[in-house]
Scaffold this motif. Structure first.
Motif, PDB file in Angstrom:
ATOM      1  N   GLU A  98      49.442  21.487 155.609  1.00 37.47           N
ATOM      2  CA  GLU A  98      50.517  20.736 156.249  1.00 37.47           C
ATOM      3  C   GLU A  98      51.410  20.046 155.227  1.00 37.47           C
ATOM      4  N   GLU A  99      50.906  19.861 154.004  1.00 33.46           N
ATOM      5  CA  GLU A  99      51.638  19.120 152.976  1.00 33.46           C
ATOM      6  C   GLU A  99      52.391  20.060 152.042  1.00 33.46           C
ATOM      7  N   TYR A 100      53.112  21.030 152.584  1.00 30.58           N
ATOM      8  CA  TYR A 100      53.838  21.957 151.722  1.00 30.58           C
ATOM      9  C   TYR A 100      55.019  21.283 151.033  1.00 30.58           C
ATOM     10  N   ILE A 101      55.591  20.240 151.667  1.00 34.62           N
ATOM     11  CA  ILE A 101      56.691  19.511 151.032  1.00 34.62           C
ATOM     12  C   ILE A 101      56.179  18.738 149.822  1.00 34.62           C
ATOM     13  N   PHE A 102      55.052  18.056 149.989  1.00 37.87           N
ATOM     14  CA  PHE A 102      54.488  17.297 148.872  1.00 37.87           C
ATOM     15  C   PHE A 102      54.073  18.216 147.732  1.00 37.87           C
ATOM     16  N   ALA A 103      53.509  19.375 148.060  1.00 42.08           N
ATOM     17  CA  ALA A 103      53.102  20.322 147.022  1.00 42.08           C
ATOM     18  C   ALA A 103      54.315  20.851 146.255  1.00 42.08           C
ATOM     19  N   THR A 104      55.368  21.176 146.985  1.00 42.83           N
ATOM     20  CA  THR A 104      56.589  21.655 146.336  1.00 42.83           C
ATOM     21  C   THR A 104      57.210  20.576 145.470  1.00 42.83           C
ATOM     22  N   LEU A 105      57.228  19.358 145.990  1.00 42.59           N
ATOM     23  CA  LEU A 105      57.782  18.221 145.253  1.00 42.59           C
ATOM     24  C   LEU A 105      57.050  18.011 143.938  1.00 42.59           C
ATOM     25  N   SER A 106      55.736  18.068 143.958  1.00 39.93           N
ATOM     26  CA  SER A 106      54.936  17.812 142.759  1.00 39.93           C
ATOM     27  C   SER A 106      55.182  18.866 141.684  1.00 39.93           C
ATOM     28  N   ILE A 107      55.150  20.137 142.075  1.00 38.00           N
ATOM     29  CA  ILE A 107      55.335  21.201 141.085  1.00 38.00           C
ATOM     30  C   ILE A 107      56.759  21.199 140.536  1.00 38.00           C
ATOM     31  N   TYR A 108      57.735  20.927 141.392  1.00 39.43           N
ATOM     32  CA  TYR A 108      59.129  20.891 140.938  1.00 39.43           C
ATOM     33  C   TYR A 108      59.349  19.776 139.916  1.00 39.43           C
ATOM     34  N   VAL A 109      58.800  18.589 140.178  1.00 43.81           N
ATOM     35  CA  VAL A 109      58.928  17.476 139.237  1.00 43.81           C
ATOM     36  C   VAL A 109      58.250  17.811 137.916  1.00 43.81           C
ATOM     37  N   ASP A 110      57.081  18.456 137.975  1.00 40.64           N
ATOM     38  CA  ASP A 110      56.386  18.844 136.743  1.00 40.64           C
ATOM     39  C   ASP A 110      57.251  19.766 135.888  1.00 40.64           C
ATOM     40  N   ILE A 111      57.858  20.757 136.506  1.00 41.86           N
ATOM     41  CA  ILE A 111      58.667  21.727 135.753  1.00 41.86           C
ATOM     42  C   ILE A 111      59.901  21.057 135.157  1.00 41.86           C
ATOM     43  N   ILE A 112      60.563  20.195 135.912  1.00 43.99           N
ATOM     44  CA  ILE A 112      61.764  19.522 135.407  1.00 43.99           C
ATOM     45  C   ILE A 112      61.418  18.617 134.232  1.00 43.99           C
ATOM     46  N   TYR A 113      60.316  17.893 134.323  1.00 42.74           N
ATOM     47  CA  TYR A 113      59.935  17.009 133.218  1.00 42.74           C
ATOM     48  C   TYR A 113      59.498  17.797 131.991  1.00 42.74           C
ATOM     49  N   ILE A 114      58.852  18.929 132.189  1.00 43.75           N
ATOM     50  CA  ILE A 114      58.519  19.778 131.041  1.00 43.75           C
ATOM     51  C   ILE A 114      59.791  20.222 130.324  1.00 43.75           C
ATOM     52  N   PHE A 115      60.802  20.603 131.089  1.00 40.38           N
ATOM     53  CA  PHE A 115      62.063  21.025 130.483  1.00 40.38           C
ATOM     54  C   PHE A 115      62.731  19.880 129.723  1.00 40.38           C
ATOM     55  N   THR A 116      62.777  18.701 130.304  1.00 40.03           N
ATOM     56  CA  THR A 116      63.441  17.570 129.636  1.00 40.03           C
ATOM     57  C   THR A 116      62.706  17.168 128.354  1.00 40.03           C
ATOM     58  N   PHE A 117      61.386  17.229 128.357  1.00 39.95           N
ATOM     59  CA  PHE A 117      60.645  16.889 127.138  1.00 39.95           C
ATOM     60  C   PHE A 117      60.842  17.949 126.066  1.00 39.95           C
ATOM     61  N   PHE A 118      60.883  19.212 126.452  1.00 38.58           N
ATOM     62  CA  PHE A 118      61.187  20.252 125.476  1.00 38.58           C
ATOM     63  C   PHE A 118      62.610  20.087 124.926  1.00 38.58           C
ATOM     64  N   LEU A 119      63.526  19.643 125.793  1.00 36.09           N
ATOM     65  CA  LEU A 119      64.898  19.426 125.348  1.00 36.09           C
ATOM     66  C   LEU A 119      64.967  18.302 124.327  1.00 36.09           C
ATOM     67  N   GLN A 120      64.196  17.233 124.528  1.00 38.61           N
ATOM     68  CA  GLN A 120      64.156  16.142 123.561  1.00 38.61           C
ATOM     69  C   GLN A 120      63.504  16.583 122.257  1.00 38.61           C
ATOM     70  N   LEU A 121      62.546  17.499 122.351  1.00 37.01           N
ATOM     71  CA  LEU A 121      61.814  17.926 121.161  1.00 37.01           C
ATOM     72  C   LEU A 121      62.553  18.991 120.352  1.00 37.01           C
ATOM     73  N   CYS A 122      63.105  19.987 121.037  1.00 34.53           N
ATOM     74  CA  CYS A 122      63.699  21.142 120.366  1.00 34.53           C
ATOM     75  C   CYS A 122      65.223  21.147 120.406  1.00 34.53           C
ATOM     76  N   GLY A 123      65.827  20.361 121.281  1.00 35.92           N
ATOM     77  CA  GLY A 123      67.272  20.426 121.445  1.00 35.92           C
ATOM     78  C   GLY A 123      68.003  19.709 120.325  1.00 35.92           C
ATOM     79  N   THR A 124      69.207  20.186 120.059  1.00 33.83           N
ATOM     80  CA  THR A 124      70.087  19.565 119.073  1.00 33.83           C
ATOM     81  C   THR A 124      71.314  19.036 119.794  1.00 33.83           C
ATOM     82  N   THR A 125      71.649  17.783 119.506  1.00 34.79           N
ATOM     83  CA  THR A 125      72.787  17.159 120.173  1.00 34.79           C
ATOM     84  C   THR A 125      74.090  17.707 119.617  1.00 34.79           C
ATOM     85  N   GLN A 126      75.132  17.606 120.450  1.00 29.37           N
ATOM     86  CA  GLN A 126      76.447  18.069 120.028  1.00 29.37           C
ATOM     87  C   GLN A 126      77.077  17.069 119.068  1.00 29.37           C
TER      88      GLN A 126
END
Length: 278
Positions: free
Chosen positions: A249-277
């Motif tokens: 019944e908690e498909y919204i909560f499950a989707t919310l959790s995984i989506y937040v995990d993926i977005i935060y992984i991307f932002t941390f990789f961006l801080q680690l590997c990204g170069t600012t303009q």
């Protein structure tokens, strides 16, 4: 004596004019109140009968997983489209960088919708409000992610997107294939979360005094590892064959959790590997 019993039975059957009313079947609560053998699992065959209607049924769990990942793919495509718009379109990039107020407004919307979906089971389960709130949440977090990406070089953003996709795909496949129960490692995740939180506070205190590259890199590495572990944890919650599982019944909560995990992984990789303009 047998003839007397038969004659008495005939008198009852032929002498009564009212029709016999069948007894009303007991409710589930009445049937299970006295620990009836047919519901209490006293017989070996009960397990097979109960799996037909329980949440642990494979077909129900398979439909649940399919629904979660279908919604998740839509969320990620929306986020990718907004990030691409903010990164490749120069007028849009200049506008959002010159107006940081929209970022804080989207952060407020993100916080309200996230707390509502995470803490309130009513809006989270009630259609169509759960879909509406999830759509607003996705747009707000996508705007925040796209604005942060606009300050980095285009090549580094694309590189971090590719790294995030590979990491998330690998973690998802390993979570489904491994026999290690990550859902039972809640203590490790709690300690790791406290460590990252303290590191973030230290970085917030030191940052106004001067930029410390190694501390910023350490925070990004710890954050990426933490949310990668959270992605594995939330993925195994979907499977239904671990120590802790999430209700279909908690498909919204499950989707919310995984989506937040993926977005935060991307932002941390961006801080680690990204170069600012420049």
């Amino acid at each position: 004596m047998t003839q007397g019993k038969l004659s008495a039975t005939n008198k009852v059957n032929h002498g009564s004019t009212a029709e016999t009313i069948p007894p009303v079947p007991p409710s589930y609560e009445e049937a299970t109140a006295d620990a009836s053998p047919c519901y209490s699992g006293a017989y070996p065959e009960d397990g097979e009968l109960l799996t037909e209607f329980s949440w642990d049924d494979r077909n129900i769990r398979r439909v649940f997983i399919r629904k979660v990942y279908s919604i998740l793919m839509i969320q990620l495509l929306v986020t990718l489209a907004i990030v691409a718009l903010f990164v490749f379109c120069e007028p849009v990039k200049d506008y959002i960088q010159a107006n940081p107020g929209w970022y804080w407004a989207s952060y407020g919307v993100f916080l309200v919708t996230y707390l509502t979906l995470a803490c309130c089971s009513g809006p989270r389960r009630q259609f169509p409000w759960n879909i509406i709130l999830l759509a607003i949440f996705t747009l707000s977090l996508s705007y925040m992610t796209a604005m942060l990406s606009s300050f980095y070089n285009t090549k580094s953003v694309m590189l971090c997107l590719g790294i995030t996709a590979l990491v998330c795909l690998s973690v998802t496949v390993l979570s489904f294939c491994t026999k290690v129960d990550i859902t039972s490692c809640q203590g490790v995740l709690a300690i790791f979360s406290i460590t990252v939180f303290i590191c973030g506070l230290l970085l917030a205190i030191v940052l106004p005094l001067g930029y410390v590259p190694w501390l910023h890199a350490l925070y990004a590495v710890l954050g990426a590892i933490l949310f990668t572990m959270y992605l594995a944890f939330d993925t195994q919650l979907l499977m239904g064959n671990r120590r802790y599982t999430i209700s279909p019944e908690e498909y919204i909560f499950a989707t919310l959790s995984i989506y937040v995990d993926i977005i935060y992984i991307f932002t941390f990789f961006l801080q680690l590997c990204g170069t600012t303009q420049d």
